[in-house]
Design a protein around this motif. Structure first.
Motif, short mmCIF file in Angstrom:
data_model
loop_
_atom_site.label_atom_id
_atom_site.label_comp_id
_atom_site.label_asym_id
_atom_site.label_seq_id
_atom_site.Cartn_x
_atom_site.Cartn_y
_atom_site.Cartn_z
N ASP A 17 0.82 -1.21 0.00
CA ASP A 17 0.00 0.00 0.00
C ASP A 17 0.85 1.26 0.00
OD1 ASP A 17 0.68 -0.84 2.56
OD2 ASP A 17 -1.06 0.07 3.51
N ASP A 18 2.11 1.19 0.45
CA ASP A 18 3.01 2.33 0.24
C ASP A 18 3.21 2.56 -1.26
OD1 ASP A 18 4.55 2.65 3.17
OD2 ASP A 18 3.99 0.60 2.67
N ALA A 19 3.32 1.46 -2.00
CA ALA A 19 3.47 1.56 -3.46
C ALA A 19 2.24 2.23 -4.07
CB ALA A 19 3.68 0.18 -4.06
N LEU A 20 1.05 1.88 -3.59
CA LEU A 20 -0.17 2.55 -4.06
C LEU A 20 -0.12 4.04 -3.76
CD1 LEU A 20 -2.77 -0.13 -2.88
CD2 LEU A 20 -2.24 0.43 -5.25
N ALA A 21 0.42 4.39 -2.59
CA ALA A 21 0.54 5.81 -2.22
C ALA A 21 1.50 6.54 -3.15
CB ALA A 21 1.01 5.91 -0.77
N LEU A 22 2.62 5.91 -3.48
CA LEU A 22 3.59 6.54 -4.37
C LEU A 22 3.00 6.74 -5.76
CD1 LEU A 22 6.80 4.55 -3.35
CD2 LEU A 22 6.36 6.98 -2.92
N LEU A 23 2.29 5.75 -6.27
CA LEU A 23 1.68 5.86 -7.59
C LEU A 23 0.72 7.05 -7.65
CD1 LEU A 23 1.01 2.09 -8.27
CD2 LEU A 23 2.41 3.57 -9.71
N PHE A 24 -0.02 7.25 -6.57
CA PHE A 24 -0.95 8.38 -6.51
C PHE A 24 -0.19 9.70 -6.44
CE2 PHE A 24 -3.38 11.48 -4.05
CZ PHE A 24 -4.58 11.51 -4.72
N ALA A 25 0.83 9.75 -5.58
CA ALA A 25 1.55 11.00 -5.34
C ALA A 25 2.23 11.53 -6.60
CB ALA A 25 2.57 10.82 -4.24
N VAL A 26 2.80 10.63 -7.41
CA VAL A 26 3.53 11.11 -8.59
C VAL A 26 2.58 11.52 -9.72
CG1 VAL A 26 5.55 9.72 -8.05
CG2 VAL A 26 3.84 8.78 -9.59
N GLY A 86 4.20 -10.10 1.21
CA GLY A 86 4.98 -11.00 0.36
C GLY A 86 6.45 -10.99 0.73
N HIS A 87 7.19 -11.97 0.25
CA HIS A 87 8.60 -12.10 0.60
C HIS A 87 9.40 -10.88 0.19
CE1 HIS A 87 12.37 -14.06 1.59
NE2 HIS A 87 12.84 -13.68 0.41
N ASP A 88 9.07 -10.29 -0.98
CA ASP A 88 9.81 -9.11 -1.44
C ASP A 88 9.16 -7.80 -0.99
OD1 ASP A 88 7.54 -8.92 -3.04
OD2 ASP A 88 8.63 -8.90 -4.95
N GLY A 89 8.08 -7.90 -0.22
CA GLY A 89 7.39 -6.71 0.25
C GLY A 89 6.44 -6.09 -0.75
N MET A 90 6.40 -6.63 -1.97
CA MET A 90 5.58 -6.05 -3.04
C MET A 90 4.66 -7.09 -3.66
SD MET A 90 5.86 -2.78 -4.21
CE MET A 90 6.07 -2.77 -5.98
N GLY A 91 4.17 -8.00 -2.82
CA GLY A 91 3.22 -8.98 -3.30
C GLY A 91 3.82 -10.07 -4.16
N ALA A 224 -5.17 -5.97 -5.98
CA ALA A 224 -5.64 -7.35 -5.96
C ALA A 224 -4.92 -8.17 -4.89
CB ALA A 224 -5.44 -8.00 -7.33
N HIS A 225 -3.74 -7.71 -4.48
CA HIS A 225 -2.99 -8.39 -3.42
C HIS A 225 -3.53 -8.02 -2.03
CE1 HIS A 225 0.47 -10.56 -1.80
NE2 HIS A 225 0.61 -9.58 -0.92
#
Length: 321
Positions: A17-26, A86-91, A224-225
């Motif tokens: 969800d941090d990734a979702l936040a970054l996608l929105f911010a940029v 997830g293991h890599d932190g990104m699903g 979806a994750h």
């Protein structure tokens, strides 16, 4: 200055969800993302840096500096949330390694540099354990003169997720959260009480996953994750929570959030209450204050209600722009 984009810095532990936040911010035209700083939380700090650079690359973001921060909390060892992210932190989406590289300065140095260099006061958006922010405030307290507001994802009025009473980001580093509350700048707490409610419907997630645009498609895969309900159709099963991204929506559109200025403190004592954000919603002092005297507690704008439809619409319109 009216109408100009808000200068923001995100401190994160990317994280689905941090990734979702970054996608929105940029992609939001009203936000000017000046830097991203990384801290151990959802995964180890090197994984957070990698994930952050990957998201910025997939989103087609300009060259935004990314700083590597604290490897562990101020007092306790690091405790990841890989079982959620997830293991890599990104699903575990199998995304390619980023070509971008992090900045040549650490997160605290980057935060100080970007905050003090900004012509307008910066809004700081931590969506992670607050270790980097605490180190910044203790090492360079002069930055507070150019911080407009801190909007952090963390804490809870009601129940927690890391423990029955403590939310993960605050529980991961309670001492850092306690330092944040004494920053001396306006603070908004975007806690679990609103965090859990903003859910993107499965039909929208399904559409995003089918997009030919990399950033939109990534947002769909990340959502979806984060399933929130189970249904009979694939689209229903794909419904996913915005999580941390809601805190960034609240900066872009604060009218979608109902807050109340309340005393907040963090429980630092060992035991089952450690990491709890104790929010005082009482209309009048109780027996403790009458008999023992009132204690001075930081006042925080605590998010109590959120316009779910408004923020879902805002997120979709921005990321699919």
């Amino acid at each position: 200055m009216a109408g100009q984009p808000i200068p923001v810095i995100i401190d994160c532990d990317t994280g689905v969800d941090d990734a979702l936040a970054l996608l929105f911010a940029v992609r939001h035209p009203g936000l000017d993302l000046r830097a991203v700083t990384c801290v151990a939380g959802n995964t180890d700090v090197d994984g957070v840096v990698r994930n952050t650079l990957t998201v910025l690359e997939q989103a087609g973001a300009p060259e935004i500096p990314v700083g590597r921060g604290a490897e562990r909390p101020l007092v306790e060892p690091a405790r990841s949330a890989r079982h959620v992210h997830g293991h890599d932190g990104m699903g575990d989406l199998g995304l390619p390694a980023p070509r971008r590289r992090p900045a040549d300065v650490d997160a605290v140095t980057l935060l100080r540099r970007e905050i003090l260099a900004s012509e307008r006061p910066v809004t700081l958006i931590p969506t992670a354990p607050l270790t980097n922010v605490a180190l910044l405030l203790r090492t360079h307290p002069e930055v507070t003169r150019n911080i407009e507001r801190i909007v952090f994802m963390g804490g809870a009025v009601a129940s927690g997720n890391a423990t029955p009473v403590a939310e993960f980001n605050v529980w991961h580093d309670p001492e850092a959260a306690a330092i944040l509350l004494t920053a001396g700048v306006p603070i908004t707490m975007y806690g679990l009480d609103v965090f859990m409610r903003v859910v993107v419907p499965g039909t929208d997630v399904h559409r995003m996953r089918a997009s030919g645009e990399p950033g939109t498609r990534l947002a769909g895969e990340l959502l979806a994750h984060r399933p929130t309900t189970q249904g009979g159709e694939p689209e229903a099963e794909e419904a996913g929570g915005l999580g941390d991204a809601g805190a960034v929506c609240a900066v872009a559109d604060p009218a979608g959030l109902t807050t109340r200025l309340l005393p907040v403190e963090v429980s630092l004592a060992p035991g089952p209450g450690r990491g709890q954000t104790i929010v005082d919603r009482r209309p009048r002092p109780g027996e403790s204050e009458i008999h023992e005297g009132a204690r001075e507690q930081p006042l925080v704008d605590v998010a109590l209600e959120v316009d779910v439809d408004r923020y879902v619409k805002l997120y979709l319109e921005t990321v699919e722009r």
